[in-house]
Write a protein that holds these residues in place. Sequence first.
Motif, PDB file in Angstrom:
ATOM      1  N   PRO A 155      85.201 -18.285 -22.875  1.00  0.00           N
ATOM      2  CA  PRO A 155      85.598 -19.672 -22.593  1.00  0.00           C
ATOM      3  C   PRO A 155      86.336 -19.864 -21.273  1.00  0.00           C
ATOM      4  O   PRO A 155      86.383 -20.967 -20.753  1.00  0.00           O
ATOM      5  CB  PRO A 155      86.496 -20.031 -23.780  1.00  0.00           C
ATOM      6  CG  PRO A 155      86.902 -18.740 -24.378  1.00  0.00           C
ATOM      7  CD  PRO A 155      85.849 -17.732 -24.039  1.00  0.00           C
ATOM      8  N   ASP A 156      86.912 -18.803 -20.697  1.00  0.00           N
ATOM      9  CA  ASP A 156      87.675 -18.946 -19.458  1.00  0.00           C
ATOM     10  C   ASP A 156      86.796 -18.890 -18.209  1.00  0.00           C
ATOM     11  O   ASP A 156      87.299 -19.036 -17.101  1.00  0.00           O
ATOM     12  CB  ASP A 156      88.743 -17.858 -19.362  1.00  0.00           C
ATOM     13  CG  ASP A 156      89.790 -18.003 -20.454  1.00  0.00           C
ATOM     14  OD1 ASP A 156      89.953 -19.121 -20.978  1.00  0.00           O
ATOM     15  OD2 ASP A 156      90.435 -17.001 -20.784  1.00  0.00           O
ATOM     16  N   ILE A 157      85.503 -18.676 -18.364  1.00  0.00           N
ATOM     17  CA  ILE A 157      84.602 -18.572 -17.213  1.00  0.00           C
ATOM     18  C   ILE A 157      83.931 -19.912 -16.965  1.00  0.00           C
ATOM     19  O   ILE A 157      83.362 -20.514 -17.874  1.00  0.00           O
ATOM     20  CB  ILE A 157      83.528 -17.483 -17.452  1.00  0.00           C
ATOM     21  CG1 ILE A 157      84.184 -16.112 -17.570  1.00  0.00           C
ATOM     22  CG2 ILE A 157      82.515 -17.481 -16.315  1.00  0.00           C
ATOM     23  CD1 ILE A 157      83.208 -14.999 -17.874  1.00  0.00           C
ATOM     24  N   ASP A 158      84.010 -20.370 -15.727  1.00  0.00           N
ATOM     25  CA  ASP A 158      83.363 -21.613 -15.340  1.00  0.00           C
ATOM     26  C   ASP A 158      81.900 -21.325 -15.009  1.00  0.00           C
ATOM     27  O   ASP A 158      81.539 -20.221 -14.623  1.00  0.00           O
ATOM     28  CB  ASP A 158      84.068 -22.192 -14.108  1.00  0.00           C
ATOM     29  CG  ASP A 158      83.661 -23.629 -13.831  1.00  0.00           C
ATOM     30  OD1 ASP A 158      83.242 -24.324 -14.778  1.00  0.00           O
ATOM     31  OD2 ASP A 158      83.763 -24.047 -12.667  1.00  0.00           O
ATOM     32  N   GLY A 159      81.038 -22.279 -15.159  1.00  0.00           N
ATOM     33  CA  GLY A 159      79.625 -22.107 -14.821  1.00  0.00           C
ATOM     34  C   GLY A 159      78.764 -21.983 -16.061  1.00  0.00           C
ATOM     35  O   GLY A 159      79.112 -22.469 -17.129  1.00  0.00           O
ATOM     36  N   PHE A 160      77.642 -21.310 -15.886  1.00  0.00           N
ATOM     37  CA  PHE A 160      76.673 -21.175 -16.971  1.00  0.00           C
ATOM     38  C   PHE A 160      76.534 -19.722 -17.390  1.00  0.00           C
ATOM     39  O   PHE A 160      76.779 -18.807 -16.617  1.00  0.00           O
ATOM     40  CB  PHE A 160      75.298 -21.695 -16.523  1.00  0.00           C
ATOM     41  CG  PHE A 160      75.268 -23.179 -16.323  1.00  0.00           C
ATOM     42  CD1 PHE A 160      75.103 -24.030 -17.397  1.00  0.00           C
ATOM     43  CD2 PHE A 160      75.413 -23.727 -15.064  1.00  0.00           C
ATOM     44  CE1 PHE A 160      75.081 -25.402 -17.233  1.00  0.00           C
ATOM     45  CE2 PHE A 160      75.390 -25.096 -14.875  1.00  0.00           C
ATOM     46  CZ  PHE A 160      75.232 -25.936 -15.959  1.00  0.00           C
ATOM     47  N   GLY A 161      76.092 -19.536 -18.614  1.00  0.00           N
ATOM     48  CA  GLY A 161      75.787 -18.214 -19.131  1.00  0.00           C
ATOM     49  C   GLY A 161      74.284 -18.082 -19.280  1.00  0.00           C
ATOM     50  O   GLY A 161      73.555 -19.068 -19.336  1.00  0.00           O
ATOM     51  N   VAL A 200      64.258 -17.291 -21.868  1.00  0.00           N
ATOM     52  CA  VAL A 200      65.514 -17.353 -21.126  1.00  0.00           C
ATOM     53  C   VAL A 200      66.238 -18.633 -21.492  1.00  0.00           C
ATOM     54  O   VAL A 200      65.654 -19.718 -21.478  1.00  0.00           O
ATOM     55  CB  VAL A 200      65.246 -17.292 -19.605  1.00  0.00           C
ATOM     56  CG1 VAL A 200      66.527 -17.467 -18.817  1.00  0.00           C
ATOM     57  CG2 VAL A 200      64.578 -15.966 -19.240  1.00  0.00           C
ATOM     58  N   PHE A 201      67.509 -18.477 -21.848  1.00  0.00           N
ATOM     59  CA  PHE A 201      68.335 -19.609 -22.254  1.00  0.00           C
ATOM     60  C   PHE A 201      69.512 -19.722 -21.296  1.00  0.00           C
ATOM     61  O   PHE A 201      70.182 -18.741 -21.004  1.00  0.00           O
ATOM     62  CB  PHE A 201      68.855 -19.405 -23.683  1.00  0.00           C
ATOM     63  CG  PHE A 201      67.757 -19.195 -24.682  1.00  0.00           C
ATOM     64  CD1 PHE A 201      67.160 -20.276 -25.317  1.00  0.00           C
ATOM     65  CD2 PHE A 201      67.317 -17.916 -24.978  1.00  0.00           C
ATOM     66  CE1 PHE A 201      66.146 -20.079 -26.241  1.00  0.00           C
ATOM     67  CE2 PHE A 201      66.301 -17.715 -25.897  1.00  0.00           C
ATOM     68  CZ  PHE A 201      65.711 -18.798 -26.520  1.00  0.00           C
ATOM     69  N   LEU A 202      69.764 -20.911 -20.823  1.00  0.00           N
ATOM     70  CA  LEU A 202      70.883 -21.189 -19.939  1.00  0.00           C
ATOM     71  C   LEU A 202      71.849 -22.083 -20.692  1.00  0.00           C
ATOM     72  O   LEU A 202      71.439 -23.070 -21.300  1.00  0.00           O
ATOM     73  CB  LEU A 202      70.370 -21.902 -18.677  1.00  0.00           C
ATOM     74  CG  LEU A 202      71.363 -22.144 -17.560  1.00  0.00           C
ATOM     75  CD1 LEU A 202      71.804 -20.813 -16.964  1.00  0.00           C
ATOM     76  CD2 LEU A 202      70.728 -22.999 -16.486  1.00  0.00           C
ATOM     77  N   GLY A 203      73.113 -21.723 -20.699  1.00  0.00           N
ATOM     78  CA  GLY A 203      74.086 -22.537 -21.423  1.00  0.00           C
ATOM     79  C   GLY A 203      75.497 -22.137 -21.062  1.00  0.00           C
ATOM     80  O   GLY A 203      75.740 -21.527 -20.028  1.00  0.00           O
ATOM     81  N   HIS A 204      76.422 -22.462 -21.933  1.00  0.00           N
ATOM     82  CA  HIS A 204      77.821 -22.138 -21.686  1.00  0.00           C
ATOM     83  C   HIS A 204      78.026 -20.641 -21.846  1.00  0.00           C
ATOM     84  O   HIS A 204      77.456 -20.016 -22.730  1.00  0.00           O
ATOM     85  CB  HIS A 204      78.719 -22.904 -22.653  1.00  0.00           C
ATOM     86  CG  HIS A 204      78.633 -24.387 -22.460  1.00  0.00           C
ATOM     87  ND1 HIS A 204      79.169 -25.010 -21.354  1.00  0.00           N
ATOM     88  CD2 HIS A 204      78.052 -25.354 -23.196  1.00  0.00           C
ATOM     89  CE1 HIS A 204      78.925 -26.301 -21.429  1.00  0.00           C
ATOM     90  NE2 HIS A 204      78.243 -26.551 -22.542  1.00  0.00           N
ATOM     91  N   PRO A 205      78.857 -20.041 -20.979  1.00  0.00           N
ATOM     92  CA  PRO A 205      79.123 -18.604 -21.112  1.00  0.00           C
ATOM     93  C   PRO A 205      79.869 -18.309 -22.404  1.00  0.00           C
ATOM     94  O   PRO A 205      80.545 -19.179 -22.952  1.00  0.00           O
ATOM     95  CB  PRO A 205      79.989 -18.279 -19.892  1.00  0.00           C
ATOM     96  CG  PRO A 205      80.400 -19.562 -19.309  1.00  0.00           C
ATOM     97  CD  PRO A 205      79.546 -20.647 -19.876  1.00  0.00           C
ATOM     98  N   SER A 206      79.719 -17.091 -22.886  1.00  0.00           N
ATOM     99  CA  SER A 206      80.375 -16.717 -24.144  1.00  0.00           C
ATOM    100  C   SER A 206      81.881 -16.612 -23.982  1.00  0.00           C
ATOM    101  O   SER A 206      82.619 -16.765 -24.934  1.00  0.00           O
ATOM    102  CB  SER A 206      79.798 -15.404 -24.678  1.00  0.00           C
ATOM    103  OG  SER A 206      79.934 -14.380 -23.720  1.00  0.00           O
TER     104      SER A 206
END
Length: 175
Positions: free
Chosen positions: A129-135, A121-127
């Motif tokens: 760009p306009d979504i705040d939070g993590f992906g 499981v990888f947590l990072g920036h969402p794919s």
Amino acid sequence: MHPTQAAFRPLTHRVLTGAGIRYARNVKAANISKRTILTLKDHVATAEGPGRNGIVKSFGDSPLELKMSMPKAAGGKGDGQNPEQLFAMGYASCFLGALQLAAARANKKELAENAKVTANVFLGHPSEPDIDGFGLRVEINVEGCDNDEIIAAAHEFCPYSRALKHGAEVTVHKV
């Protein structure tokens, strides 16, 4: 140990869409396949304390309490568990069960008896760009079962896979 309390409720008024299960409007019951959902009433977890560094408790057949901690890679102390670790453990276990069930349904039970599933499981920036939070990104590795059809059937059956692929019904309540 007491058996898990479970109740079945029909999904006749709901439709599974690409975004998850949504209430159907103006849909005739004849057009919807009747399915049920298993409600596990005693599988409840609570989180308390300083967020990702707090305590989580699970109740039910085998209660569990864990200290949570940000991983060292994310700037934390790494002296406890983290949500991604718990998610990976649940996903790996669930996928293995789905794999063994898919093999049994195909009358090839022996193909998955010694299988091993690893979930990364990888947590990072969402794919987007306009979504705040993590992906969230997940890689499932299946070892000891070489049958692509059984692996694909397990992926379609596993509740974790289904939730990530099709969406999950989530309701947030203020209490």
